[in-house]
Design a protein around this motif. Structure first.
Motif, PDB file in Angstrom:
ATOM      1  N   ALA A   1       8.068  38.159  -6.876  1.00 10.49           N
ATOM      2  CA  ALA A   1       7.119  37.328  -6.129  1.00 10.49           C
ATOM      3  C   ALA A   1       6.828  36.035  -6.883  1.00 10.49           C
ATOM      4  O   ALA A   1       6.768  34.950  -6.284  1.00 10.49           O
ATOM      5  N   LEU A   2       6.658  36.132  -8.213  1.00  7.83           N
ATOM      6  CA  LEU A   2       6.399  34.939  -9.009  1.00  7.83           C
ATOM      7  C   LEU A   2       7.652  34.075  -9.113  1.00  7.83           C
ATOM      8  O   LEU A   2       7.572  32.838  -9.026  1.00  7.83           O
ATOM      9  N   LEU A   3       8.792  34.705  -9.273  1.00  9.54           N
ATOM     10  CA  LEU A   3      10.042  33.943  -9.344  1.00  9.54           C
ATOM     11  C   LEU A   3      10.285  33.170  -8.046  1.00  9.54           C
ATOM     12  O   LEU A   3      10.785  32.045  -8.063  1.00  9.54           O
ATOM     13  N   THR A   4       9.921  33.773  -6.930  1.00 11.31           N
ATOM     14  CA  THR A   4      10.081  33.092  -5.642  1.00 11.31           C
ATOM     15  C   THR A   4       9.189  31.859  -5.577  1.00 11.31           C
ATOM     16  O   THR A   4       9.601  30.794  -5.104  1.00 11.31           O
ATOM     17  N   LYS A   5       7.971  31.996  -6.080  1.00  7.95           N
ATOM     18  CA  LYS A   5       7.063  30.841  -6.130  1.00  7.95           C
ATOM     19  C   LYS A   5       7.604  29.756  -7.053  1.00  7.95           C
ATOM     20  O   LYS A   5       7.510  28.561  -6.756  1.00  7.95           O
ATOM     21  N   VAL A   6       8.169  30.189  -8.169  1.00  9.11           N
ATOM     22  CA  VAL A   6       8.759  29.240  -9.119  1.00  9.11           C
ATOM     23  C   VAL A   6       9.898  28.479  -8.452  1.00  9.11           C
ATOM     24  O   VAL A   6       9.987  27.245  -8.555  1.00  9.11           O
ATOM     25  N   LEU A   7      10.771  29.200  -7.774  1.00  4.21           N
ATOM     26  CA  LEU A   7      11.909  28.554  -7.118  1.00  4.21           C
ATOM     27  C   LEU A   7      11.441  27.582  -6.033  1.00  4.21           C
ATOM     28  O   LEU A   7      11.972  26.475  -5.907  1.00  4.21           O
ATOM     29  N   GLU A   8      10.438  27.980  -5.263  1.00  8.82           N
ATOM     30  CA  GLU A   8       9.905  27.096  -4.221  1.00  8.82           C
ATOM     31  C   GLU A   8       9.355  25.811  -4.816  1.00  8.82           C
ATOM     32  O   GLU A   8       9.584  24.715  -4.304  1.00  8.82           O
ATOM     33  N   ARG A   9       8.630  25.949  -5.923  1.00 16.31           N
ATOM     34  CA  ARG A   9       8.066  24.759  -6.568  1.00 16.31           C
ATOM     35  C   ARG A   9       9.169  23.886  -7.159  1.00 16.31           C
ATOM     36  O   ARG A   9       9.098  22.650  -7.101  1.00 16.31           O
ATOM     37  N   CYS A  10      10.183  24.522  -7.756  1.00 12.16           N
ATOM     38  CA  CYS A  10      11.303  23.756  -8.302  1.00 12.16           C
ATOM     39  C   CYS A  10      11.998  22.953  -7.204  1.00 12.16           C
ATOM     40  O   CYS A  10      12.363  21.789  -7.403  1.00 12.16           O
ATOM     41  N   ARG A  11      12.166  23.575  -6.059  1.00 17.80           N
ATOM     42  CA  ARG A  11      12.790  22.867  -4.946  1.00 17.80           C
ATOM     43  C   ARG A  11      11.931  21.690  -4.485  1.00 17.80           C
ATOM     44  O   ARG A  11      12.441  20.616  -4.167  1.00 17.80           O
ATOM     45  N   GLU A  12      10.626  21.894  -4.460  1.00 17.82           N
ATOM     46  CA  GLU A  12       9.711  20.816  -4.055  1.00 17.82           C
ATOM     47  C   GLU A  12       9.790  19.634  -5.017  1.00 17.82           C
ATOM     48  O   GLU A  12       9.707  18.475  -4.605  1.00 17.82           O
ATOM     49  N   LYS A  13       9.961  19.930  -6.309  1.00 21.22           N
ATOM     50  CA  LYS A  13       9.938  18.894  -7.346  1.00 21.22           C
ATOM     51  C   LYS A  13      11.327  18.392  -7.717  1.00 21.22           C
ATOM     52  O   LYS A  13      11.461  17.527  -8.593  1.00 21.22           O
ATOM     53  N   GLY A  14      12.377  18.927  -7.088  1.00 17.57           N
ATOM     54  CA  GLY A  14      13.730  18.505  -7.423  1.00 17.57           C
ATOM     55  C   GLY A  14      14.200  18.995  -8.773  1.00 17.57           C
ATOM     56  O   GLY A  14      15.005  18.331  -9.447  1.00 17.57           O
ATOM     57  N   ILE A  15      13.726  20.170  -9.197  1.00 15.11           N
ATOM     58  CA  ILE A  15      14.085  20.764 -10.482  1.00 15.11           C
ATOM     59  C   ILE A  15      15.131  21.854 -10.256  1.00 15.11           C
ATOM     60  O   ILE A  15      14.967  22.717  -9.389  1.00 15.11           O
ATOM     61  N   LEU A  16      16.223  21.826 -11.019  1.00 19.86           N
ATOM     62  CA  LEU A  16      17.215  22.892 -10.940  1.00 19.86           C
ATOM     63  C   LEU A  16      16.709  24.081 -11.763  1.00 19.86           C
ATOM     64  O   LEU A  16      16.476  23.949 -12.966  1.00 19.86           O
TER      65      LEU A  16
END
Length: 347
Positions: free
Chosen positions: A155-170
Protein backbone atom coordinates in the motif's frame (compact mmCIF):
# COMPACT_ATOMS: atom_id res chain seq x y z
CA UNK A 1 35.73 4.52 -2.45
CA UNK A 2 36.07 0.78 -2.02
CA UNK A 3 32.90 -1.00 -0.90
CA UNK A 4 33.17 -4.05 1.31
CA UNK A 5 30.62 -6.82 0.81
CA UNK A 6 29.84 -10.18 2.29
CA UNK A 7 30.93 -13.43 0.71
CA UNK A 8 34.67 -12.76 0.60
CA UNK A 9 35.68 -16.33 1.35
CA UNK A 10 38.96 -15.78 -0.50
CA UNK A 11 40.38 -13.78 2.40
CA UNK A 12 38.86 -16.14 4.95
CA UNK A 13 39.48 -19.59 3.51
CA UNK A 14 37.64 -22.37 5.31
CA UNK A 15 35.28 -20.08 7.23
CA UNK A 16 31.59 -20.95 7.44
CA UNK A 17 30.04 -18.10 5.46
CA UNK A 18 27.00 -16.34 6.95
CA UNK A 19 27.99 -13.03 5.32
CA UNK A 20 26.49 -13.76 1.88
CA UNK A 21 22.71 -14.07 1.61
CA UNK A 22 22.38 -17.09 -0.68
CA UNK A 23 19.85 -19.91 -0.74
CA UNK A 24 20.95 -22.41 1.95
CA UNK A 25 19.79 -25.29 -0.26
CA UNK A 26 22.47 -24.32 -2.76
CA UNK A 27 22.38 -24.33 -6.55
CA UNK A 28 19.80 -26.64 -8.14
CA UNK A 29 21.45 -29.47 -10.05
CA UNK A 30 19.58 -28.52 -13.24
CA UNK A 31 21.10 -25.04 -13.05
CA UNK A 32 24.56 -26.43 -12.37
CA UNK A 33 24.28 -28.82 -15.31
CA UNK A 34 23.08 -26.04 -17.63
CA UNK A 35 26.09 -23.92 -16.63
CA UNK A 36 28.37 -26.90 -17.40
CA UNK A 37 26.82 -27.19 -20.87
CA UNK A 38 27.39 -23.47 -21.28
CA UNK A 39 31.08 -23.91 -20.50
CA UNK A 40 31.31 -26.73 -23.06
CA UNK A 41 29.71 -24.47 -25.69
CA UNK A 42 31.83 -21.45 -24.81
CA UNK A 43 34.04 -21.58 -27.86
CA UNK A 44 31.16 -19.50 -29.27
CA UNK A 45 30.33 -15.95 -28.21
CA UNK A 46 27.21 -15.66 -26.05
CA UNK A 47 24.06 -14.15 -27.55
CA UNK A 48 24.59 -10.39 -26.97
CA UNK A 49 20.81 -9.89 -26.81
CA UNK A 50 20.13 -12.78 -24.38
CA UNK A 51 17.17 -13.64 -26.64
CA UNK A 52 16.23 -17.03 -25.18
CA UNK A 53 16.80 -15.89 -21.61
CA UNK A 54 14.77 -12.70 -22.01
CA UNK A 55 11.92 -14.68 -23.55
CA UNK A 56 11.96 -17.11 -20.62
CA UNK A 57 12.04 -14.25 -18.09
CA UNK A 58 9.22 -12.45 -19.90
CA UNK A 59 7.07 -15.59 -19.77
CA UNK A 60 7.83 -16.14 -16.08
CA UNK A 61 7.17 -12.51 -15.17
CA UNK A 62 4.16 -12.04 -17.46
CA UNK A 63 5.72 -9.21 -19.48
CA UNK A 64 6.84 -8.72 -23.07
CA UNK A 65 10.46 -9.79 -23.63
CA UNK A 66 11.13 -6.30 -24.97
CA UNK A 67 10.60 -5.03 -21.42
CA UNK A 68 13.38 -7.27 -20.06
CA UNK A 69 17.06 -6.39 -19.82
CA UNK A 70 19.71 -8.84 -18.59
CA UNK A 71 23.01 -8.00 -16.96
CA UNK A 72 26.16 -9.27 -15.33
CA UNK A 73 24.40 -9.34 -12.00
CA UNK A 74 21.91 -6.72 -10.83
CA UNK A 75 24.92 -4.51 -10.01
CA UNK A 76 25.73 -3.99 -13.70
CA UNK A 77 22.16 -2.86 -14.34
CA UNK A 78 22.33 -0.33 -11.49
CA UNK A 79 25.38 1.28 -13.10
CA UNK A 80 23.90 1.13 -16.61
CA UNK A 81 20.68 2.68 -15.39
CA UNK A 82 22.53 5.56 -13.71
CA UNK A 83 24.60 6.15 -16.86
CA UNK A 84 21.62 6.02 -19.22
CA UNK A 85 19.34 8.21 -17.10
CA UNK A 86 22.01 10.67 -15.87
CA UNK A 87 19.97 11.89 -12.89
CA UNK A 88 21.02 15.13 -11.21
CA UNK A 89 19.40 14.38 -7.86
CA UNK A 90 18.29 11.08 -6.36
CA UNK A 91 16.77 9.87 -3.10
CA UNK A 92 18.15 6.81 -1.30
CA UNK A 93 17.40 5.21 2.03
CA UNK A 94 20.12 4.79 4.62
CA UNK A 95 21.07 2.05 5.25
CA UNK A 96 20.79 0.47 1.79
CA UNK A 97 22.86 -1.41 -0.77
CA UNK A 98 26.00 0.67 -1.33
CA UNK A 99 26.02 0.25 -5.12
CA UNK A 100 23.04 2.57 -5.52
CA UNK A 101 25.01 5.52 -4.19
CA UNK A 102 28.24 4.42 -5.89
CA UNK A 103 26.61 4.23 -9.34
CA UNK A 104 24.82 7.55 -8.95
CA UNK A 105 27.79 9.43 -7.52
CA UNK A 106 30.05 8.17 -10.32
CA UNK A 107 27.88 10.13 -12.74
CA UNK A 108 27.89 13.30 -10.65
CA UNK A 109 24.43 12.80 -9.17
CA UNK A 110 23.62 14.46 -5.84
CA UNK A 111 22.33 11.82 -3.44
CA UNK A 112 19.87 12.65 -0.68
CA UNK A 113 19.01 10.24 2.09
CA UNK A 114 15.90 9.17 3.95
CA UNK A 115 17.25 7.87 7.23
CA UNK A 116 15.84 4.57 8.50
CA UNK A 117 16.00 4.99 12.27
CA UNK A 118 16.55 2.36 14.98
CA UNK A 119 13.92 4.00 17.19
CA UNK A 120 11.42 3.27 14.42
CA UNK A 121 12.71 -0.26 13.96
CA UNK A 122 14.43 0.82 10.70
CA UNK A 123 11.03 0.87 9.00
CA UNK A 124 10.04 3.35 6.31
CA UNK A 125 7.09 5.56 7.20
CA UNK A 126 4.52 7.65 5.34
CA UNK A 127 6.84 10.64 5.78
CA UNK A 128 8.94 9.15 2.98
CA UNK A 129 6.35 10.59 0.60
CA UNK A 130 7.28 14.11 1.73
CA UNK A 131 10.91 13.45 0.75
CA UNK A 132 9.84 12.85 -2.87
CA UNK A 133 10.22 16.40 -4.12
CA UNK A 134 9.96 17.78 -7.66
CA UNK A 135 13.71 18.39 -8.01
CA UNK A 136 14.44 14.65 -7.83
CA UNK A 137 15.02 12.55 -10.94
CA UNK A 138 15.29 9.10 -9.38
CA UNK A 139 14.56 7.20 -6.15
CA UNK A 140 15.91 3.79 -5.09
CA UNK A 141 14.11 1.41 -2.73
CA UNK A 142 14.85 -2.20 -1.82
CA UNK A 143 12.07 -4.56 -0.68
CA UNK A 144 12.88 -6.43 1.51
CA UNK A 145 15.56 -3.93 2.41
CA UNK A 146 19.23 -4.84 2.51
CA UNK A 147 20.64 -5.10 5.18
CA UNK A 148 17.61 -4.96 7.50
CA UNK A 149 15.47 -7.59 5.78
CA UNK A 150 12.37 -5.53 6.56
CA UNK A 151 9.43 -5.24 4.19
CA UNK A 152 7.59 -2.15 3.04
CA UNK A 153 3.87 -2.75 2.61
CA UNK A 154 2.54 -2.69 -0.92
CA UNK A 155 0.00 0.00 0.00
CA UNK A 156 2.84 2.40 0.84
CA UNK A 157 4.85 1.39 -2.22
CA UNK A 158 1.81 2.14 -4.37
CA UNK A 159 1.58 5.61 -2.85
CA UNK A 160 5.30 6.09 -3.44
CA UNK A 161 4.96 5.10 -7.09
CA UNK A 162 1.97 7.40 -7.58
CA UNK A 163 3.88 10.33 -6.12
CA UNK A 164 6.95 9.52 -8.21
CA UNK A 165 4.81 9.56 -11.32
CA UNK A 166 3.29 12.90 -10.31
CA UNK A 167 6.76 14.41 -9.79
CA UNK A 168 8.45 12.81 -12.81
CA UNK A 169 10.73 10.66 -10.63
CA UNK A 170 11.86 7.23 -11.85
CA UNK A 171 11.33 4.71 -9.03
CA UNK A 172 13.92 1.93 -9.03
CA UNK A 173 12.63 -0.92 -6.89
CA UNK A 174 15.06 -3.71 -5.99
CA UNK A 175 13.15 -6.97 -5.48
CA UNK A 176 16.17 -9.27 -5.44
CA UNK A 177 15.15 -10.90 -2.13
CA UNK A 178 11.40 -11.00 -2.73
CA UNK A 179 11.44 -14.60 -3.97
CA UNK A 180 12.05 -15.82 -0.42
CA UNK A 181 8.58 -14.64 0.68
CA UNK A 182 5.65 -17.06 0.81
CA UNK A 183 3.28 -14.16 0.13
CA UNK A 184 5.45 -12.65 -2.60
CA UNK A 185 2.40 -11.66 -4.66
CA UNK A 186 1.25 -9.36 -1.85
CA UNK A 187 4.39 -7.24 -2.25
CA UNK A 188 5.54 -7.64 -5.87
CA UNK A 189 5.05 -4.52 -7.99
CA UNK A 190 5.36 -6.07 -11.44
CA UNK A 191 1.70 -5.40 -12.14
CA UNK A 192 2.41 -1.66 -12.02
CA UNK A 193 4.99 -1.59 -14.82
CA UNK A 194 2.53 -0.58 -17.55
CA UNK A 195 1.89 2.81 -15.93
CA UNK A 196 5.53 3.80 -16.41
CA UNK A 197 7.99 5.44 -14.04
CA UNK A 198 9.07 2.11 -12.55
CA UNK A 199 12.19 -0.02 -12.98
CA UNK A 200 12.28 -3.38 -11.18
CA UNK A 201 15.61 -4.99 -10.32
CA UNK A 202 15.82 -8.77 -10.02
CA UNK A 203 18.58 -11.38 -9.78
CA UNK A 204 19.13 -15.12 -9.98
CA UNK A 205 22.00 -14.79 -7.49
CA UNK A 206 20.17 -15.25 -4.20
CA UNK A 207 17.34 -17.64 -5.05
CA UNK A 208 19.45 -20.09 -7.03
CA UNK A 209 22.74 -19.63 -5.12
CA UNK A 210 24.70 -18.78 -8.28
CA UNK A 211 26.58 -15.66 -7.18
CA UNK A 212 29.67 -16.63 -9.17
CA UNK A 213 27.76 -16.80 -12.46
CA UNK A 214 26.69 -13.11 -12.21
CA UNK A 215 23.16 -12.91 -13.62
CA UNK A 216 20.53 -10.26 -12.98
CA UNK A 217 17.71 -8.65 -14.91
CA UNK A 218 15.51 -5.60 -14.96
CA UNK A 219 11.89 -5.03 -15.96
CA UNK A 220 10.70 -1.70 -17.34
CA UNK A 221 7.94 -0.51 -19.67
CA UNK A 222 10.18 2.30 -20.98
CA UNK A 223 11.80 0.50 -23.90
CA UNK A 224 13.68 3.64 -24.92
CA UNK A 225 15.41 3.61 -21.52
CA UNK A 226 16.31 -0.07 -21.96
CA UNK A 227 17.69 0.70 -25.41
CA UNK A 228 19.84 3.44 -23.89
CA UNK A 229 21.17 1.03 -21.27
CA UNK A 230 21.97 -1.57 -23.92
CA UNK A 231 23.88 0.99 -25.96
CA UNK A 232 26.12 1.69 -22.97
CA UNK A 233 26.86 -1.88 -21.96
CA UNK A 234 29.98 -3.71 -23.01
CA UNK A 235 29.32 -6.44 -25.62
CA UNK A 236 28.63 -9.96 -24.32
CA UNK A 237 28.42 -8.95 -20.67
CA UNK A 238 26.25 -11.99 -19.84
CA UNK A 239 28.24 -15.18 -20.43
CA UNK A 240 26.86 -18.24 -22.17
CA UNK A 241 26.99 -20.36 -18.97
CA UNK A 242 25.03 -17.66 -17.14
CA UNK A 243 22.41 -17.39 -19.90
CA UNK A 244 21.89 -21.15 -20.07
CA UNK A 245 21.78 -21.44 -16.28
CA UNK A 246 19.18 -18.67 -16.12
CA UNK A 247 16.86 -20.42 -18.58
CA UNK A 248 17.17 -23.64 -16.58
CA UNK A 249 16.56 -21.85 -13.28
CA UNK A 250 13.20 -20.50 -14.39
CA UNK A 251 11.85 -24.05 -14.69
CA UNK A 252 12.75 -24.90 -11.08
CA UNK A 253 9.40 -23.94 -9.54
CA UNK A 254 9.29 -26.83 -7.05
CA UNK A 255 12.81 -25.98 -5.88
CA UNK A 256 11.79 -22.38 -5.24
CA UNK A 257 8.72 -23.47 -3.24
CA UNK A 258 10.83 -25.82 -1.14
CA UNK A 259 13.43 -23.08 -0.62
CA UNK A 260 10.80 -20.60 0.57
CA UNK A 261 9.43 -23.12 3.06
CA UNK A 262 12.89 -24.11 4.29
CA UNK A 263 14.11 -20.54 4.71
CA UNK A 264 10.95 -19.54 6.60
CA UNK A 265 11.29 -22.43 9.05
CA UNK A 266 15.00 -21.87 9.64
CA UNK A 267 14.60 -18.08 9.90
CA UNK A 268 11.90 -18.40 12.56
CA UNK A 269 13.96 -21.00 14.46
CA UNK A 270 17.00 -18.73 14.32
CA UNK A 271 14.95 -15.74 15.49
CA UNK A 272 13.75 -17.65 18.54
CA UNK A 273 17.27 -18.75 19.46
CA UNK A 274 18.84 -15.33 18.89
CA UNK A 275 16.15 -13.79 21.11
CA UNK A 276 17.76 -15.59 24.05
CA UNK A 277 21.02 -13.70 23.54
CA UNK A 278 21.87 -10.09 24.50
CA UNK A 279 21.06 -8.79 21.00
CA UNK A 280 18.49 -6.46 19.50
CA UNK A 281 16.93 -8.38 16.62
CA UNK A 282 15.05 -6.45 13.93
CA UNK A 283 12.57 -9.03 12.66
CA UNK A 284 13.29 -9.68 9.02
CA UNK A 285 11.39 -11.46 6.23
CA UNK A 286 14.25 -12.38 3.90
CA UNK A 287 16.92 -15.09 4.01
CA UNK A 288 19.02 -13.13 6.50
CA UNK A 289 18.64 -11.47 9.92
CA UNK A 290 19.80 -8.04 11.05
CA UNK A 291 20.70 -7.33 14.67
CA UNK A 292 22.59 -5.05 17.04
CA UNK A 293 25.05 -5.95 19.76
CA UNK A 294 26.60 -3.13 21.77
CA UNK A 295 28.15 -5.46 24.30
CA UNK A 296 30.73 -7.22 22.12
CA UNK A 297 32.43 -6.91 18.74
CA UNK A 298 31.06 -9.99 17.05
CA UNK A 299 32.56 -10.18 13.57
CA UNK A 300 36.13 -10.64 14.75
CA UNK A 301 35.11 -12.92 17.60
CA UNK A 302 33.09 -15.15 15.29
CA UNK A 303 35.85 -15.23 12.68
CA UNK A 304 38.14 -16.66 15.35
CA UNK A 305 35.53 -19.42 15.68
CA UNK A 306 35.66 -20.00 11.93
CA UNK A 307 32.42 -18.17 11.12
CA UNK A 308 32.02 -15.17 8.83
CA UNK A 309 29.12 -12.71 9.31
CA UNK A 310 28.51 -9.31 7.73
CA UNK A 311 29.74 -6.37 9.80
CA UNK A 312 27.29 -3.62 8.77
CA UNK A 313 29.18 -0.70 10.31
CA UNK A 314 30.22 0.54 6.86
CA UNK A 315 26.62 0.99 5.69
CA UNK A 316 25.61 4.65 5.51
CA UNK A 317 23.43 5.42 8.52
CA UNK A 318 24.82 2.60 10.66
CA UNK A 319 27.78 2.29 12.98
CA UNK A 320 29.63 -0.26 15.10
CA UNK A 321 27.52 -3.01 16.59
CA UNK A 322 25.21 -3.73 13.63
CA UNK A 323 25.44 -7.12 11.93
CA UNK A 324 23.71 -9.26 9.33
CA UNK A 325 23.73 -13.05 9.24
CA UNK A 326 22.34 -15.27 6.51
CA UNK A 327 19.87 -18.05 7.23
CA UNK A 328 21.74 -21.25 6.49
CA UNK A 329 21.01 -24.96 7.05
CA UNK A 330 20.01 -26.19 10.52
CA UNK A 331 23.43 -27.74 11.10
CA UNK A 332 25.16 -24.49 10.12
CA UNK A 333 22.72 -22.35 12.10
CA UNK A 334 23.41 -24.47 15.19
CA UNK A 335 27.14 -23.83 14.76
CA UNK A 336 26.48 -20.08 14.60
CA UNK A 337 24.37 -20.23 17.77
CA UNK A 338 26.94 -22.34 19.60
CA UNK A 339 29.70 -19.88 18.68
CA UNK A 340 27.65 -16.88 19.81
CA UNK A 341 26.75 -18.56 23.08
CA UNK A 342 30.43 -19.33 23.69
CA UNK A 343 31.40 -15.71 23.00
CA UNK A 344 28.83 -14.32 25.42
CA UNK A 345 29.62 -16.94 28.09
CA UNK A 346 33.29 -15.95 28.01
CA UNK A 347 32.31 -12.50 29.24
Amino acid sequence: MKHIHGGNIYRNSGALDFSANLNPLGMPEAVREAARRGVEASEHYPDPDCTELRAAIGKAEGVDARQVICGNGAAELIFLLAQAKRPKKALLTAPAFAEYEQALSAGGCECRFYQLLPERGFRMGEDYLEALTEDLDMAFLCNPNNPTGLLTERALLTKVLERCREKGILLVLDECFLDFLEDKASYAMGGSLAGGGLFLLKAFTKTYACAGLRLGYGLCADEALLDGMNELRQPWSVSLPAQMAGVAALSQTDFVKESVRYVREEREWLKRRLADLPLILYGGSANYLFFYCGEKELSGALLREGILIRDCSNYRGLGPGYYRAAVRTREENEKLLAALEKIFEEG
